[in-house]
Design an enzyme around this catalytic site. Structure first.
Site: not given
Ligand SMILES: Nc1ncnc2c1ncn2[C@@H]1O[C@H](COP(=O)(O)OP(=O)(O)OP(=O)(O)O)[C@@H](O)[C@H]1O
Ligand SMILES: [Mg+2]
Ligand SMILES: [Mg+2]
Length: 701
Positions: A562, A566, A564
């Site tokens: 992803d 994380d 992002d």
């Protein structure tokens, strides 16, 4: 104990199966088997039973007095889930569905033409129709109560059981409006009927005052005005204008004989929902579908129509089309309704719909000598279809009070019957569109068969030589040349990636959760990490000193996480793993990062994807300059549709990959690894935030 058992038998003297199962002869019965006509034998045993159960009760606190019978509307307040499917937002809005369904039943029965829906500033929702009005005369079976009061306060009371007052109604349990009443802290009913206006108010299902004749009136119809109870739905629970509006609008499309007037207190609106609207759609489902499909390119024009059964109640309206790239937020969809009640979980009408389409296409294939049509299944026909169907049948059967799924067999029969002929006509009428559709669906079937074959080959290969991890979706090409392994974060992203990939050359391995922090892990721990050992298995190599780049089963390894923080963390962990356990992959330039977009920006038909904030701002300043744009942010890969993921991130012809490379000096490398992976979470977090797109990734492919 024996006595107790015989008492239980006695209690059911009329059950033949119990009598039949009495112990077989020989039966040295000490006393005659007691029957109802032998009260003498009966009595002491009953006493015994009472005695026994009292003893148990003392021990467990569980006795006859534990068994409650809930009166009136109490069960609804105690167990709302059974009636409205929960107490969440969806359940809350189901209250509106119930009241609107009743008004709509009046309209479909041709007694009402206008329905008014209003959400006021205080959060009260009113639904009014100009139908016959709920009867207000005294109810013959409930002395002292009007029919209105019975309808509002007694479960399973209603005018839709016999089919006399309504022919094809969405209402059928006699429960809906009483449930709304039970779950509202305030509910006011107004009825205009027989020259008068009547009113009655309730709170939490209890009558506040007897029904009142307000005065003469020439109007007709019913108005239900209510406020959901915060004791049930939680403090602050309130109707969402957008959701109500969507529901009202969907309803209006289902019956062209109705007009729905929508008004909403402006202060309740937080989005683009209009404060006032008149919803009337003579074009029916064909228009609804056209609106949903918009500018999308479809395989054929919309196939839509209406059909009625002759001589008896039963009607069908449908609209369907096919889009090779899906429909915005889904690859396919069916919106189905029965008697204007939405059935999101489908049911028999959808089954009939699918079956009519498959049979029609197969028959057309036979007619035109297209042999491959024989392999078509419903799955192939529906895979890229956008469809709306609405059936009207007598006495429908749904699953549960929320009516999410239609279960009457009649639904299938009617839909299939009424659709077959028009579909056959539509196909033969225009061979051009028929052939386009048939060709498209045959492609889907062949895709499906190929996938199945791939799977078989894969399985055979796996058992033949290597042990491959079960969650690996391998590509079908046997040699490494031109192939890629996508390491994907999480099962849901894995699912999208699987759909988006090119099966011949792209393999997918979903990894679950955060993998071990390698930099601080011992060699033993590293071997024990299942995710990582699966990864090594999939790659066909051994990590560490026995690593041999020749074993690598893929030409490229692509980390896809992803966009992002994380995702960045997981990517950092993986890069470190490769650096520690198989650095040759990086040195030889075989390790890559996928660059999924973070935003989708659109203005009218124009749409672009942006990798990050900077890219977004750049696009806004150039391509979209001066335009009114909509910006959507992808929360994760799993949220993207397969087609989007393919286009933006996976398709070798369109995507951008970043090659992972190492800084020049060992020192710099160690410094980087320390910062990314070390025990100092703080430093890592900061670094990742600053370098969200990775300092190590620099080369485009
Ligand atoms: N707007 C209305 N106009 C006329 N009659 C109504 C209206 N709303 C309710 N009724 C009468 O009240 C009855 C009870 O309504 P209720 O919603 O509780 O049950 P239902 O519609 O029969 O079944 P279901 O539980 O499936 O909704 C209806 O059957 C109908 O006779
Ligand atoms: Mg109802
Ligand atoms: Mg009722």
């Amino acid at each position: 104990m024996a006595d107790l058992f015989s008492t239980l038998d006695d209690a059911e003297p009329t059950r033949p199966d119990v009598a039949g199962q009495a112990p077989a002869s020989p039966q040295p019965v000490p006393a005659p088997i007691p029957t109802a006509s032998a009260p003498v034998a009966h009595e002491p045993k009953v006493e015994l039973a009472t005695h026994a159960s009292t003893a148990t009760a003392a021990a467990t606190g569980y006795s006859a007095s534990s068994i409650e019978v809930l009166e009136g509307l109490e069960p609804v307040r105690k167990r709302p889930g059974m009636y409205i499917g929960g107490t969440d937002e969806r359940a809350l809005h189901h209250l509106f569905a119930e009241v609107l369904d009743n008004a709509m039943d009046e309209a479909v029965a041709r007694h009402a033409k206008l329905i008014t829906v209003d959400l006021d500033a205080d959060g009260f929702l009113s639904v009014r129709d100009d139908g016959r009005g709920i009867p207000v005369d005294p109810h013959p079976k409930h002395p002292g109560k009007s029919a209105l009061e019975v309808v509002m306060t007694v479960l399973h009371s209603g005018g839709k059981f016999s089919g006399k007052a309504y022919e094809t109604s969405g209402g059928l349990h006699g429960v809906g409006v009483s449930v709304v009443n039970a779950l509202s802290d305030q509910l006011d009913v107004t009825v205009w009927r027989d020259g008068f206006e009547w009113r009655q108010s309730f709170s939490r299902g209890l009558v506040q005052a007897p029904i009142q004749q307000v005065g003469p009136s020439k109007k007709k119809g019913t108005r239900i005005r209510f406020h959901p109870d915060e004791q049930i739905f939680g403090v602050g629970a309130a109707f969402k204008p957008a959701r109500l509006y969507r529901m009202a609008r969907a309803k209006a499309y289902l019956f062209r004989g109705v007009e729905i007037k929508w008004t909403c207190a402006p202060e309740r609106i937080t989005d683009a929902t209009p404060a006032e609207a008149t919803l009337h759609f003579p074009g029916g489902l064909a228009d609804a579908l056209a609106e949903r499909v918009g500018e999308l390119e479809t395989v054929t024009p919309v196939f839509a129509g209406r059909a009625e059964r002759k001589g008896e109640a039963g009607a069908l309206e449908w609209a369907v089309t096919w889009s090779p790239i899906g429909f915005g937020d889904a690859d396919s969809f069916i919106a189905s309704y029965c008697n204007t009640v939405s059935t999101p979980d489908g049911g028999t009408h959808e089954a009939g719909f699918r079956s009519a389409l498959v049979k029609g296409l197969k028959a057309y294939g036979e007619l035109t000598n297209e042999k491959r049509a024989a392999q078509i299944t419903a799955e192939d026909v529906i895979a890229n279809a956008g469809a709306m169907i609405s059936v009207f049948i007598r006495n429908p059967e749904f699953q549960g009070q929320t009516k999410d799924r239609l279960s009457s067999p009649e639904g299938q029969r009617l839909t299939e019957q009424l659709l077959r002929d028009p579909f056959d006509h539509w196909l033969t009428e225009s061979p051009k569109q028929a052939n386009a559709l048939l060709g498209f669906v045959i492609d889907r079937a062949e895709d499906r068969l190929r996938r199945r074959k791939d799977k078989e080959v894969q399985r055979a290969a796996a058992t033949r030589k290597l042990r491959l991890p079960g969650k690996l979706s391998d590509c079908s090409r046997q040699s490494a040349q031109g192939t890629e392994l996508f390491i994907v974060e999480g099962d849901s992203a894995g699912g999208s990636a699987k759909q988006a990939r090119d099966r011949t050359t792209q393999a997918i391995l979903p990894l679950r959760g955060k993998i071990l922090n390698i930099a601080s892990a011992t060699a033993d721990k590293l071997r024990q990490n299942i995710e990582l050992s699966d990864l090594a298995l999939a790659l066909g190599v051994q990590p560490g000193s026995r690593f041999n780049i020749e074993d690598l089963r893929y030409e490229r390894i692509v980390i896809m996480t992803d966009a992002d923080v994380d995702g960045a963390h997981i990517a950092a962990l993986l890069i470190t793993f490769f650096y520690r356990a198989m650095p040759e992959t990086i040195r030889q330039g075989r390790l890559f990062m996928a660059l999924p977009p973070l935003y989708r920006i659109s203005a009218g038909p124009l749409s672009e994807y942006a990798r990050d904030d900077a890219h977004r701002d750049e696009l806004l300043a150039t391509v979209f300059k001066g335009k009114k744009v909509e910006i959507g942010r992808f929360k994760g890969l799993g949220e993207m549709m397969a087609s989007q993921l393919k286009e933006t991130t996976m398709d070798p012809k369109k995507r951008t990959l970043a090659r992972v490379s190492l800084p020049d000096s060992e020192e710099e490398i160690e410094d980087l690894v320390e910062r990314l992976m070390g025990r100092k979470a703080e430093a890592r977090y900061q670094f990742i935030q600053e370098n969200a797109r990775f300092a190590v990734a620099d080369l485009d492919v």
